[in-house]
Design a protein around this motif. Sequence first.
Motif, PDB file in Angstrom:
ATOM      1  N   PHE A  72      24.733 -33.803  47.676  1.00 12.95           N
ATOM      2  CA  PHE A  72      24.875 -34.604  46.454  1.00 12.95           C
ATOM      3  C   PHE A  72      25.700 -33.889  45.389  1.00 12.95           C
ATOM      4  N   ILE A 202      22.804 -40.780  37.177  1.00 11.13           N
ATOM      5  CA  ILE A 202      23.223 -41.315  38.476  1.00 11.13           C
ATOM      6  C   ILE A 202      24.536 -42.077  38.330  1.00 11.13           C
ATOM      7  N   TYR A 205      27.343 -39.782  38.189  1.00 13.39           N
ATOM      8  CA  TYR A 205      27.651 -39.249  39.519  1.00 13.39           C
ATOM      9  C   TYR A 205      28.472 -40.259  40.305  1.00 13.39           C
TER      10      TYR A 205
ATOM     11  N   THR B 642      18.719 -43.002  45.552  1.00 19.21           N
ATOM     12  CA  THR B 642      20.099 -43.207  45.158  1.00 19.21           C
ATOM     13  C   THR B 642      21.014 -42.170  45.792  1.00 19.21           C
ATOM     14  N   LEU B 643      20.575 -40.943  45.714  1.00 16.87           N
ATOM     15  CA  LEU B 643      21.408 -39.879  46.238  1.00 16.87           C
ATOM     16  C   LEU B 643      21.578 -40.031  47.739  1.00 16.87           C
ATOM     17  N   LEU B 644      20.495 -40.411  48.391  1.00 13.05           N
ATOM     18  CA  LEU B 644      20.534 -40.568  49.827  1.00 13.05           C
ATOM     19  C   LEU B 644      21.528 -41.656  50.216  1.00 13.05           C
ATOM     20  N   ARG B 646      24.085 -42.645  48.648  1.00 14.99           N
ATOM     21  CA  ARG B 646      25.444 -42.206  48.450  1.00 14.99           C
ATOM     22  C   ARG B 646      25.879 -41.228  49.543  1.00 14.99           C
TER      23      ARG B 646
END
Lengths: 523, 648
Positions: A72, A202, A205, B642-644, B646
């Motif tokens: 990430f 978020i 990002y 969310t990170l996953l 992406r």
Amino acid sequence: MSFPLLTATAALPAVGAVATAAVPAARRTAAKWLALLVSLATLALAITVLVRFEPGGARYQLTESHAWIKNFGVRYELGVDGIAVALIALTAVLIPFIILAGWHDADPLETGSRRWRPTQGFFALILAVEAMVLISFESTDVFLFYIFFEAMLIPMYFLIGGFGDRAHAQGEEAAATQRSYAAVKFLLYNLVGGLLMLAAVIGLYVVAGNFSLQEIAQARANGSLHMATSTERWLFLGFFFAFAVKAPLWPLHTWLPNAMQESTAPVAVLITAVVDKVGTFAMLRFCLQLFPQASKWATPVILVLALISIVYGALLAVGQRDIKRLVAYASISHFGFIIMGIFAMTSQGQSGATLYMVNHGISTAAWMLVAGFLISRRGSRLIADYGGVQKVAPVLAGTFLIGGLATLSLPGLAPFVSEFLVLVGTFTRYPAIGIIATFGIVLAALYALVLYQRTMTGPVKPEVSAMPDLRARELVVVAPLIVLLIFLGVYPKPVTDIVNPAVKQTMSDVHKTDPKPSVEAAK
Amino acid sequence: MENLIALLIAAPLLGAAVLLVGGRRLDRVGHWIGTLLSFVSFVIGLALFADLLGKSTEHRTMTQHLWTWISVGSFHADVTFRLDQLSMTFVLLITGVGSLIHLYSVGYMEHDERRRRFFGYLNLFLAAMLLLVLADNYLLLYVGWEGVGLASYLLIGFWQHKPSAATAAKKAFLVNRVGDMGLSIAIMLMFATFGTFAFGPVLSHAGDTSQGKLTAIGLMLLLAACGKSAQVPLQSWLGDAMEGPTPVSALIHAATMVTAGVYLIVRSGAIFNAAPDAQLAVTVVGAVTLLFGAIVGCAKDDIKKALAGSTMSQIGYMVLAAGLGPIGYVFAIMHLVTHGFFKAGLFLGAGSVMHGMNDEVDMRRYGGLRKYMPITFITFGLGYLAIIGFPFLSGFYSKDKIIEAAFAKGGTEGWILGGVALLGAAITAFYMTRVMLMTFFGEERWRNAPTPSPAEPSVEPAAETRGEHTEPHPHESPKVMTIPMIVLAVGSVACGFFFNLGDRFLHWLEPVTGHSEGHSPVSTWTVTGATLVCLVIGVGIAWAQYGRKPVPAVAPRGSLLTRAARRDLLQDDFNHVVLVRGGEHLTRSLVYVDHTLVDGVVNGTAAGFGGLSGRLRRIQNGFARSYAVSMFGGAALLVAATLLMRAV
């Protein structure tokens, strides 16, 4: 690889917190001394940071960078500019005094009470907060910052809810209820702010593809990262809202009086002098650097809210009957000045605001800690329960007066310099707002002197007639703070020299220059 | 020599620090330390004065740079001192008269257990005032300006156990803060206009900017001056300030504090010269206060409050003169110096009378005291003759010049201002004669008035500590008190004549203030004659009322004006109703609004999103903690998801 000084500075109190918590229950005093020593060692490290930092050098210094969550793009990235260094120093200076002032605040209550105060926990939590605040000032990775910005709510929550004042008119039961109300209100307000910020983090990002403050700011500056106007504004608002809750800015301020009123005086100082500074610091560092256009777009509204905070906070302080609530509203007024200085977008405003954060921390600590000593003697927070204290405890009264005079920004004491810089920095760009804000100085004199008059002067009330004067431990807390207030009032250069270059860069981030005078008389 | 300037301030500042931090072990010598350091400062002042006199006129400005105080961007403030003829004059007045007051206080405060602290505050007062007049820029001046406010706060409220003293001290500080606001804004305007607030560049470039800006700066400086110098509309603190020990009143009224406003205006002369509207405002404030103070002074039975009214009025003369521009600056300062002598003498005399009269302040309970305290009578009497402008005494020279300058303003304004100044001279003669007659002449009214009057409770606390309300036994004060009074009396008699000999004072100050000869529509001799006629009328009316007939021991009801004047022309009542009451209502309703409306709306809005308010209400049931935990958990999940997404 050089010694990771910044990591060490933040890690030391964290390790200290764990160690303090691990001290056996019976060895209370050992735990206190351990916590104090750790905080002093942290201060030594912070001073090393201060010394190693070169004011004219690179923007971020003492940097550390490690990949953390590779997928990430989250990095463990630390680095400090002058603004961060000043606030790290403030935090490290204040914590030992907070610990020393709260020396007996978490002692077990006398027999018959059903509440047990884990002394070790109290001091461990204070150190934990210090660690998280320090790393928030140090992180240059947005996500890393966010984690600790939020995480510090947990120890704060327990400090407010678990270790209230012993002074309560309605008894222990009612006190516990009000404490938990205050603690939960603190938590929920800040969580809501944090959630909005999380969404914005978020979003950032998604737009930028990484969390690095330096990379994003650079890309924004050289045009390689374009943001749609509306995107930038939404992201800005998400960040700003969280910081405005923490700062706190009117009308998001109502958690602060509750939290400060219910917690012990040292914890109240921890909230307003240390933790809240993360909010105003983050406005300068994240809002202005990441979203310069949106910051300028929002400036008029923010300035008006800050102005309301100044006047409204001061007026409410005048109307309070509870000493700690009065200090809380005074702080709200002062946070108004800080935010006004930041968004005036002049070098005097922003340097003044940073200096204001430092000075407000010291002056509130002096004022509030003496108030705490007073309250612990009488067992009441109500102003009306006092009177004539100066006759029986002149040193306590004298130091309380100096704290009050610092709060009302008497020239010669540190807060005057920062307040005048903020006012003049605002005035050169927004004369009307600068003039209205000046009314704040009259109101500050009113609440500070009325509090002194009602508690310290007049005939001696029977309940305070046997009140002892400040003890040695308490003098050790107050005297250095007063010396600092006088020193920085007469010679603020050590702080401004560090802060000025950082402010210059922030000003160029937002493409602003100071307004020019109409007559060049200085040449 | 310029390196000595800082020592002028350092000596009393050191005294204040030592006395206030030193603690009880200094109790026995503290007053002498304070007095000594004050005299040290005076001696340094004399040395610097001798040095200045040895230089040619154009080289009489010295500066001493100590360190850079604040520097942010183009904002630059130094700790730099400037000693020129104007500040030198003030330095000698402040340290000279100040030292005499220190000496007097050694005797006056002998029985006070907090005497050490009192001297610490007196030293602080001198240091702050010296900083005010020696600063080389407006921001440093501001430090002295508020320092004076702090010192007066501490001294007026010295007897803090009395609620009235604590209230008076707070009031003085607050009213002064309103004035300080003016000074803040003036400095901000200067910075925005000139890019600096140092005296040199601002005053030499004053003509380069628009008149509107200069007028604004001038009016803000005037507001500041009104606060410190107790001019209408910020005069209300001065009367209450009498709650402080009497030497404090002497210090505030003669050597420090109230003279600061006059200094500020004269120092900023270049700004006012280029802003006629601001100048006019200055003269109007001066003229109004001149009459206001004089009228109040006529009605007061409290000797200190009568003198306070007189101070207000005399400062009004100075402000009026300062508003007249270059023609008046020198005379404003000259009157300030002569007034410093005779008003300090009068206050110390009043203190001496109180000292011998069980701290009684009501003049209706005095009478015939000249037999019992001859030195006080003679020194007070000389001060009295000086203030009413008796020929060839100090006040005669300085006041005459102001009246003449007022007429010289020309046009209708000149006639009005000159007329007011003349009228003021008559009233001054009246109220001062009244004080004199009620105190030292007539029946011995204290013999049959054993209980204190309820209307004017004794100001000093000694009524309960030093003895019962028995018949007083008037006596002369000890030497340590009478010597300063004698010195001041000599000054009150001689300094006007000395200053005027060959226009010495004028030539001394001219290089700083500038000077212009006016064209008075009436000749100098006519003005002097008219002033003397006014003096005779004032004295005559007072004699008819208080000398020929016995003075009633209880004040008669009096006319509407008298009753209003006793209440400071109702200004306090106005303040109380509008500001105090109004403010209380405002803050109380705001507290309510904050508690219900702001808190409620914010919580309610949040409830719309997440049921926050409902949860808040359920806190007591212990739901909240679990809710908070779940919120945290939710946040963590959200991040992870969310990170996953992406990453995938």
